[in-house]
Design an enzyme around this catalytic site. Structure first.
Site, PDB file in Angstrom:
ATOM      1  N   ASP A 153       1.429   2.663  11.354  1.00  0.00           N
ATOM      2  CA  ASP A 153       1.696   3.824  10.506  1.00  0.00           C
ATOM      3  C   ASP A 153       1.227   5.126  11.167  1.00  0.00           C
ATOM      4  O   ASP A 153       0.513   5.909  10.553  1.00  0.00           O
ATOM      5  CB  ASP A 153       0.962   3.573   9.173  1.00  0.00           C
ATOM      6  N   TYR A 156      -6.306  -1.098  -0.743  1.00  0.00           N
ATOM      7  CA  TYR A 156      -5.750   0.067  -1.441  1.00  0.00           C
ATOM      8  C   TYR A 156      -5.572  -0.203  -2.920  1.00  0.00           C
ATOM      9  O   TYR A 156      -4.493  -0.020  -3.472  1.00  0.00           O
ATOM     10  CB  TYR A 156      -4.452   0.495  -0.742  1.00  0.00           C
ATOM     11  N   GLU A 215     -11.105   0.630   5.107  1.00  0.00           N
ATOM     12  CA  GLU A 215     -10.072   1.551   4.633  1.00  0.00           C
ATOM     13  C   GLU A 215      -9.971   1.451   3.122  1.00  0.00           C
ATOM     14  O   GLU A 215      -9.990   0.351   2.566  1.00  0.00           O
ATOM     15  CB  GLU A 215      -8.685   1.224   5.216  1.00  0.00           C
TER      16      GLU A 215
HETATM   17  C1  GCB Z   1      -3.380   0.546   6.518  1.00  0.00           C
HETATM   18  C2  GCB Z   1      -3.368   0.787   7.970  1.00  0.00           C
HETATM   19  C3  GCB Z   1      -3.295   2.277   8.301  1.00  0.00           C
HETATM   20  C4  GCB Z   1      -2.305   2.950   7.374  1.00  0.00           C
HETATM   21  C5  GCB Z   1      -2.786   2.790   5.945  1.00  0.00           C
HETATM   22  C6  GCB Z   1      -1.840   3.425   4.920  1.00  0.00           C
HETATM   23  O1  GCB Z   1      -3.776  -0.454   6.025  1.00  0.00           O
HETATM   24  O2  GCB Z   1      -4.436   0.188   8.638  1.00  0.00           O
HETATM   25  O3  GCB Z   1      -2.916   2.411   9.636  1.00  0.00           O
HETATM   26  O4  GCB Z   1      -2.101   4.286   7.705  1.00  0.00           O
HETATM   27  O5  GCB Z   1      -2.872   1.448   5.654  1.00  0.00           O
HETATM   28  O6  GCB Z   1      -2.020   4.588   4.591  1.00  0.00           O
HETATM   29  O7  GCB Z   1      -0.936   2.734   4.464  1.00  0.00           O
END
Ligand code: GCB
Length: 599
Positions: free
Chosen positions: A163, A476, A512
């Site tokens: 991404d 997320y 993350e």
């Molecule tokens: C992730 C990736 C990262 C993306 C992010 C997103 O899990 O590791 O490279 O930019 O999600 O914002 O979707």
């Protein structure tokens, strides 16, 4: 050698600046040997910088294949009797260097320096044509992987599975270096702390050229910040001890330096010298904690990118120092070099200022399940002879070797991340990753290892976590799942974290989490994309195994421009791309400064 610095016995000339630039006429390099001619100055490109956003032509921005950078260079006459080395900081993703018509070196991998000895090719005082051909193609064999689609009209399109935009070019400085013929080729230091924290030890190993080895006399001195020598020794390897040691601490760095000198004969004049910064500290995983200097450390900070307006991934010292100032303002004590190794200047600065770094290889996008999984579609296995294969693994091993070789001496680096979000719930991932973990431990037994885990490889599905020391989770909740439902997100996250904790008993870092936010968009209530949509941190505080929180991302960054889920890039930055704070910055800042005060 991590770098080739200038000192009393070495000289460095920067070749940064404006170079003539051209796209190759054919995907096959030999169809267009541009290095054999002088390129016109019709197009000129800055070094260091990505070339993609410099020009207005879409065909340059989206170019797939080779480009040429060229300039003329004069070798100083005073460099006779020495070796002349060309050093390229990074050519993304593959570089070939030519001196006049002669090919001198090729390097695969977009984020590592490489060099070539050109002493026998060029005479001192001579002016030569230096051409660097750079290729940005990603295939199943490269790290990171990608695929090239060829349309019916022959147009080539690069597909990436990560991404961020496939920025290309000469991203870091190019230098011409003058090095003594008898010289130091590498220095390795490993530090420890004994005697209840009172005494530091520095185990060192110096490698020199063959010439120097046959008649070698290496002298080392460990010098403190006041300039006093605190320990010294003769010989290419040994252990120095430092009483009343000043430790390198997160947020309070103390740097000694090891001054290595080479005396190839009885003559008391050094033939070569090299200085390496030494931060004396320990890192250990102890149960569910990560200890730095025997004390539990809690990571606050971000996953970052080397990404800036106009210059793309080109290293920029002003942006770098500004980013560090913003990290400090935020109360962040650490960051991850997602998703590739950064310019060494990042690590030098972190060493100097006590910022803790999680250092990642360029292995990102090894996951065919991500997009397929979202849409419930079948997909090919990610690790197979047709996808990430044994050849990919060999290249991945090479990238890991280069990373550890380059960054082994940096006290700021406390952990290696072997890959970002590989498809670790697929059966064959284990065969792929096991040898990599063995290699990482062989190359560096002193630091823990991890990989950033993706949601589909939950605690019950993941096949490789037992090979690693730390559980690094990219999650997320509230964004890709439980979208717009912050209370569901809180419950979901807590349930998952508790499962990891119960099943593995290892430290967990949230490598993350976050939400896309459009700067300036506000509402009353929790609406995704607005600045008011803020995730809670309560869950992290309730789970003892969570030892760190790295928000995704420090700043907004550019992504592939043909992906409709992104509008001018990924907007999960706590800062905009030009480094203006969004509302989340204040919330996080308060939390992280409070956490700092509690420790
Ligand atoms: C992730 C990736 C990262 C993306 C992010 C997103 O899990 O590791 O490279 O930019 O999600 O914002 O979707």
């Amino acid at each position: 050698m991590a770098d080739l610095p200038a000192n009393a016995l070495r000289e460095v000339v920067s070749l940064d600046g404006i170079w003539n630039f051209a796209l190759a006429a054919s995907p096959n390099l030999n169809d267009d040997p541009a290095w054999t001619r002088t390129l016109p100055s019709t197009l000129q490109a800055p070094v260091p910088a990505s070339y993609n956003d410099i020009f207005t032509e879409r065909e340059i921005q989206k170019h797939v294949g080779w480009v040429f950078y060229q300039r003329s260079v004069t070798l100083p006459f005073s460099w006779r009797d020495n070796l002349v080395i060309i050093r390229v900081g990074a050519a993304t993703h593959r570089g070939r260097v030519y001196v006049n018509d002669t090919f001198v070196v090729e390097h695969h991998g977009g984020y590592m320096p490489f060099e070539a000895d050109i002493t026998s090719i060029i005479q001192p005082g001579e002016t030569f044509r230096l051409t660097i051909a750079v290729n940005n193609e990603l295939t199943w064999e490269t790290v990171p992987p990608g695929e090239i689609e060829v349309a019916a009209d022959g147009t080539r399109k690069q597909i990436v599975r990560h991404d961020f935009f496939n920025y290309s070019g000469l991203h870091r400085s190019v230098q011409l270096c003058c090095v003594p013929k008898n010289h130091i080729t590498d220095v390795r230091v490993v530090t420890d702390v004994i005697n209840s924290g009172k005494t530091g030890t520095v185990e060192y190993q110096v490698t020199t050229t063959q010439l120097a080895r046959s008649n070698n006399r290496v002298k080392v001195a460990l010098v403190d910040e006041a300039g006093s020598t605190v320990a010294e020794a003769m010989g290419a390897q040994g252990t120095l001890t430092v009483d009343s040691v000043q430790l390198w601490q997160p947020g309070a760095a103390y740097l000694y330096h090891l001054h290595v000198r080479l005396f190839p004969s009885a003559v008391p004049i050094a033939a070569d010298e090299y200085k390496v910064n030494v931060g004396i500290r320990t890192v250990k995983v102890v149960g569910r904690q990560i200890h730095i200097n025997e004390k539990p450390f809690y990571f606050t900070g971000f996953g970052k990118h080397e990404d800036y307006p106009v210059r793309g991934k080109g290293h920029d010292a002003a942006f770098m120092v500004h980013d560090y100032q913003l990290l400090k303002w935020m109360g962040a004590n650490s960051f991850r070099t997602s998703h590739y190794p950064y310019d060494e200047a990042w690590l030098d600065y972190a060493d100097r200022h006590g910022v803790v770094v999680i250092n990642e290889t360029p292995a990102v996008g090894m996951n065919l399940a991500i997009m397929a999984g979202w849409h419930g579609k079948a997909h090919k296995p990610t690790f197979s002879p047709d996808t990430c294969s044994d050849v990919t693994r060999k290249n991945h091993e090479h990238a890991l070797r280069e990373l550890i070789q380059r960054d082994k001496n940096h006290p700021c680096v406390v952990m290696w991340v072997i890959a970002n979000e590989p498809s670790s719930h697929e059966e064959t991932s284990r065969q792929y990753f096991e040898p990599l973990t063995v290699l990482a431990r062989e190359l560096d037994p002193t630091r823990p290892i991890g990989y950033a885990n993706e949601k589909q490889a939950g605690p019950k599905e993941d096949k490789i976590i037992d090979l690693f020391d730390v559980i690094c989770l990219n999650r997320y909740y509230g964004w890709y799942i439980f979208t717009g439902d912050l209370s569901g997100a809180e419950k979901g996250l807590e349930a998952e974290l508790r499962e990891w904790e119960a099943m593995y008993g290892k430290p967990i870092i949230m490598t993350e989490y976050g939400a896309d936010t459009l700067a300036g968009l506000h509402t009353v209530g929790d609406v995704p994309w607005t600045e008011d949509y803020q995730m809670t941190h309560r869950v992290f505080d309730r789970i003892g195994s969570v030892v760190g929180e790295h928000v995704w991302n420090f700043a907004d960054f550019q992504t592939p421009t043909d992906f409709i889920l992104r509008i001018d890039g990924n907007k999960k930055g706590v800062f905009t791309r030009d480094r203006k704070p969004k509302a989340a910055a204040r919330t996080l800042r308060k939390r992280w400064l409070d956490l700092q005060n509690r420790l």
